[in-house]
Design an enzyme around this catalytic site. Structure first.
Site, PDB file in Angstrom:
ATOM      1  N   ALA A   9       0.800  -1.236   0.000  1.00 20.04           N
ATOM      2  CA  ALA A   9       0.000   0.000   0.000  1.00 20.04           C
ATOM      3  C   ALA A   9       0.828   1.280   0.000  1.00 20.04           C
ATOM      4  CB  ALA A   9      -0.935  -0.004   1.216  1.00 20.04           C
ATOM      5  N   GLY A  11       3.528   1.752  -1.747  1.00 19.32           N
ATOM      6  CA  GLY A  11       4.292   1.867  -2.998  1.00 19.32           C
ATOM      7  C   GLY A  11       3.607   2.762  -4.020  1.00 19.32           C
ATOM      8  N   GLY A  89       0.085  -8.372  -9.135  1.00 15.29           N
ATOM      9  CA  GLY A  89       0.711  -7.551 -10.180  1.00 15.29           C
ATOM     10  C   GLY A  89       2.211  -7.460 -10.006  1.00 15.29           C
ATOM     11  N   THR A  90       2.715  -7.996  -8.905  1.00 17.84           N
ATOM     12  CA  THR A  90       4.162  -7.940  -8.633  1.00 17.84           C
ATOM     13  C   THR A  90       4.923  -8.677  -9.732  1.00 17.84           C
ATOM     14  OG1 THR A  90       3.681  -7.937  -6.282  1.00 17.84           O
ATOM     15  CG2 THR A  90       5.925  -8.529  -6.921  1.00 17.84           C
ATOM     16  N   MET A 116      -1.126  -4.867 -16.163  1.00 13.94           N
ATOM     17  CA  MET A 116      -2.587  -4.794 -15.980  1.00 13.94           C
ATOM     18  C   MET A 116      -3.243  -3.875 -17.006  1.00 13.94           C
ATOM     19  SD  MET A 116      -3.482  -6.662 -13.285  1.00 13.94           S
ATOM     20  CE  MET A 116      -2.569  -7.517 -11.995  1.00 13.94           C
ATOM     21  N   HIS A 145      11.788   1.730 -18.852  1.00 18.52           N
ATOM     22  CA  HIS A 145      11.074   2.020 -17.598  1.00 18.52           C
ATOM     23  C   HIS A 145      11.861   3.027 -16.768  1.00 18.52           C
ATOM     24  CE1 HIS A 145       8.698  -1.638 -18.474  1.00 18.52           C
ATOM     25  NE2 HIS A 145       7.800  -1.098 -17.681  1.00 18.52           N
ATOM     26  N   HIS A 146      11.174   3.583 -15.782  1.00 20.02           N
ATOM     27  CA  HIS A 146      11.752   4.554 -14.855  1.00 20.02           C
ATOM     28  C   HIS A 146      12.971   3.998 -14.111  1.00 20.02           C
ATOM     29  CE1 HIS A 146       9.763   2.326 -11.554  1.00 20.02           C
ATOM     30  NE2 HIS A 146       8.864   2.070 -12.494  1.00 20.02           N
ATOM     31  N   LYS A 149      12.834   1.077 -11.244  1.00 17.18           N
ATOM     32  CA  LYS A 149      12.382  -0.316 -11.473  1.00 17.18           C
ATOM     33  C   LYS A 149      13.498  -1.295 -11.119  1.00 17.18           C
ATOM     34  CE  LYS A 149      10.062  -3.368 -14.743  1.00 17.18           C
ATOM     35  NZ  LYS A 149       9.131  -3.887 -13.724  1.00 17.18           N
ATOM     36  N   GLY A 155       8.577  -7.882 -16.824  1.00 19.36           N
ATOM     37  CA  GLY A 155       7.756  -9.085 -16.987  1.00 19.36           C
ATOM     38  C   GLY A 155       6.984  -9.035 -18.300  1.00 19.36           C
ATOM     39  N   THR A 156       6.576  -7.842 -18.687  1.00 17.70           N
ATOM     40  CA  THR A 156       5.807  -7.685 -19.928  1.00 17.70           C
ATOM     41  C   THR A 156       6.662  -8.005 -21.148  1.00 17.70           C
ATOM     42  OG1 THR A 156       4.556  -5.955 -18.835  1.00 17.70           O
ATOM     43  CG2 THR A 156       4.405  -6.045 -21.238  1.00 17.70           C
TER      44      THR A 156
HETATM   45  P1  NAD Z   1       7.308   0.324  -4.935  1.00 18.71           P
HETATM   46  O1  NAD Z   1       8.725  -0.028  -4.638  1.00 18.71           O
HETATM   47  O2  NAD Z   1       6.926   1.766  -5.080  1.00 18.71           O
HETATM   48  O3  NAD Z   1       6.336  -0.319  -3.820  1.00 18.71           O
HETATM   49  C1  NAD Z   1       6.531  -1.616  -3.297  1.00 18.71           C
HETATM   50  C2  NAD Z   1       5.589  -1.824  -2.115  1.00 18.71           C
HETATM   51  O4  NAD Z   1       5.775  -3.164  -1.631  1.00 18.71           O
HETATM   52  C3  NAD Z   1       5.842  -0.893  -0.918  1.00 18.71           C
HETATM   53  O5  NAD Z   1       4.615  -0.612  -0.274  1.00 18.71           O
HETATM   54  C4  NAD Z   1       6.709  -1.748   0.001  1.00 18.71           C
HETATM   55  O6  NAD Z   1       6.614  -1.378   1.383  1.00 18.71           O
HETATM   56  C5  NAD Z   1       6.110  -3.121  -0.236  1.00 18.71           C
HETATM   57  N1  NAD Z   1       7.081  -4.181   0.062  1.00 18.71           N
HETATM   58  C6  NAD Z   1       8.256  -4.417  -0.570  1.00 18.71           C
HETATM   59  N2  NAD Z   1       8.890  -5.455   0.007  1.00 18.71           N
HETATM   60  C7  NAD Z   1       8.078  -5.882   1.020  1.00 18.71           C
HETATM   61  C8  NAD Z   1       8.188  -6.935   1.992  1.00 18.71           C
HETATM   62  N3  NAD Z   1       9.253  -7.751   2.025  1.00 18.71           N
HETATM   63  N4  NAD Z   1       7.149  -7.090   2.853  1.00 18.71           N
HETATM   64  C9  NAD Z   1       6.065  -6.283   2.818  1.00 18.71           C
HETATM   65  N5  NAD Z   1       5.922  -5.266   1.942  1.00 18.71           N
HETATM   66  C10 NAD Z   1       6.919  -5.081   1.047  1.00 18.71           C
HETATM   67  O7  NAD Z   1       6.951  -0.478  -6.264  1.00 18.71           O
HETATM   68  P2  NAD Z   1       5.776  -0.231  -7.333  1.00 18.71           P
HETATM   69  O8  NAD Z   1       6.275   0.619  -8.442  1.00 18.71           O
HETATM   70  O9  NAD Z   1       4.517   0.137  -6.637  1.00 18.71           O
HETATM   71  O10 NAD Z   1       5.647  -1.704  -7.943  1.00 18.71           O
HETATM   72  C11 NAD Z   1       5.366  -2.819  -7.118  1.00 18.71           C
HETATM   73  C12 NAD Z   1       5.477  -4.091  -7.952  1.00 18.71           C
HETATM   74  O11 NAD Z   1       4.495  -4.058  -8.987  1.00 18.71           O
HETATM   75  C13 NAD Z   1       6.822  -4.267  -8.665  1.00 18.71           C
HETATM   76  O12 NAD Z   1       7.117  -5.645  -8.732  1.00 18.71           O
HETATM   77  C14 NAD Z   1       6.554  -3.715 -10.056  1.00 18.71           C
HETATM   78  O13 NAD Z   1       7.419  -4.236 -11.047  1.00 18.71           O
HETATM   79  C15 NAD Z   1       5.135  -4.213 -10.261  1.00 18.71           C
HETATM   80  N6  NAD Z   1       4.349  -3.476 -11.246  1.00 18.71           N
HETATM   81  C16 NAD Z   1       3.444  -4.215 -11.933  1.00 18.71           C
HETATM   82  C17 NAD Z   1       2.613  -3.601 -12.836  1.00 18.71           C
HETATM   83  C18 NAD Z   1       1.561  -4.433 -13.521  1.00 18.71           C
HETATM   84  O14 NAD Z   1       0.779  -3.889 -14.326  1.00 18.71           O
HETATM   85  N7  NAD Z   1       1.468  -5.728 -13.220  1.00 18.71           N
HETATM   86  C19 NAD Z   1       2.701  -2.224 -13.066  1.00 18.71           C
HETATM   87  C20 NAD Z   1       3.635  -1.505 -12.343  1.00 18.71           C
HETATM   88  C21 NAD Z   1       4.452  -2.135 -11.410  1.00 18.71           C
END
Ligand code: NAD
Length: 256
Positions: A9, A11, A89-90, A116, A145-146, A149, A155-156
């Site tokens: 939440a 992130g 989505g991770t 997504m 990507h930014h 990342k 993954g895409t």
């Molecule tokens: P971010 O680094 O801004 O946020 C990560 C979040 O996960 C934070 O809230 C952090 O506290 C939490 N977190 C990390 N490790 C943790 C742990 N060990 N225990 C508990 N919480 C933990 O990243 P983001 O940009 O929000 O992206 C998150 C993930 O989603 C990444 O894997 C990214 O590649 C992926 N992503 C997927 C899509 C999609 O469409 N599927 C799009 C964007 C990002």
């Protein structure tokens, strides 16, 4: 009202999910899981917890955008203690974490999508058509990507590469390359290059090029807002809660 719990939440995507849910008419935010204190305010009445079991119990649906290690913790607890539909989505999940998702999907509905956005679903279909039709073309994939990342290539991009390979009945693990440097000789016929660029605040750009003699096609998708991913995850989540146990893709959600 569908109560949605956000894992990750604090992130970039997590915060957007919370924002999107404040405007949603069919779903609301029931709970957020945080490791440490929240640095920003969330709507009143929303449970904030660092206990994954409590987090799962408090929600009808979980949306996870965290890290591979965190996703593993979530799935372990969901398998052992509290089962809920989960949208994951991770990205950057290793083989063991992907296998865990399959195990979990025997006990609850799970949807995994490395992207997504609905546009990427269409791009993936187009790529399949071009790869199988222009069999002699050289395929080169570039993603941008930014700078924050962590996993690479995206993954895409890996998904698009797999689609290209499968359309030609090739094993992506045997044909994918991730860089060229030095006197490496000429390009081999089947290789599929996946190159990753990082910089600035680029939300996500994927291009798939099919290069022939005398012509080429480049298919490009640009994500211009991260809200696309948040809204996409909420939409597929609303679909997922109506499904039986199993592992689903975003294509399943958009085509059924
Ligand atoms: P971010 O680094 O801004 O946020 C990560 C979040 O996960 C934070 O809230 C952090 O506290 C939490 N977190 C990390 N490790 C943790 C742990 N060990 N225990 C508990 N919480 C933990 O990243 P983001 O940009 O929000 O992206 C998150 C993930 O989603 C990444 O894997 C990214 O590649 C992926 N992503 C997927 C899509 C999609 O469409 N599927 C799009 C964007 C990002």
């Amino acid at each position: 009202m569908l109560g949605i719990g956000i894992f990750g939440a604090t992130g970039r995507i997590g915060k957007l999910l919370i924002e999107a849910l404040q405007k949603d008419k069919e779903a609301n935010l029931s709970c957020v899981y945080v490791r440490n204190e929240l640095q920003y305010s969330i709507p009143q009445g929303v449970l904030v917890t660092n206990d994954i079991s409590v987090f799962l119990e408090s929600s009808d649906l979980i949306i996870d955008f965290s890290s591979p290690e965190a996703t593993k913790l979530l799935l372990d607890t969901a398998i052992d203690k509290v089962q809920r539909p989960i949208v994951i989505g991770t990205t950057g999940l290793d083989k063991m974490q992907q296998d865990l998702m399959i195990v979990a999907s025997q006990k609850m509905p799970i949807l995994y999508a490395s992207n997504m956005s609905k546009g990427i679903v269409v791009l993936n279909k187009l790529v399949q058509i071009v790869s199988s039709t222009l069999k002699d073309s050289d395929i080169e994939i570039v993603e941008v990507h930014h700078r924050e990342k962590k996993d690479s290539p995206s993954g895409t991009a890996l998904r698009l590469a797999k689609t290209c390979a499968e359309a030609r009945e090739l094993d992506i693990n045997k044909v994918r390359i991730s860089g060229r440097d030095g006197m490496i000789g000429k390009r081999s016929k089947d290789e599929i290059a996946v190159m990753a660029l990082r910089g600035g605040d680029v939300v996500g750009r994927h291009s798939v090029g099919f290069y022939l003699d005398g012509e080429y096609i480049e298919l490009i998708h640009n994500a211009t807002s991260r809200m696309t991913f948040a809204n996409g995850a909420i939409d597929v989540g609303k679909w997922l809660v109506k499904q039986k146990n199993g592992l689903y893709s975003i294509e399943d959600a958009l085509t059924t």
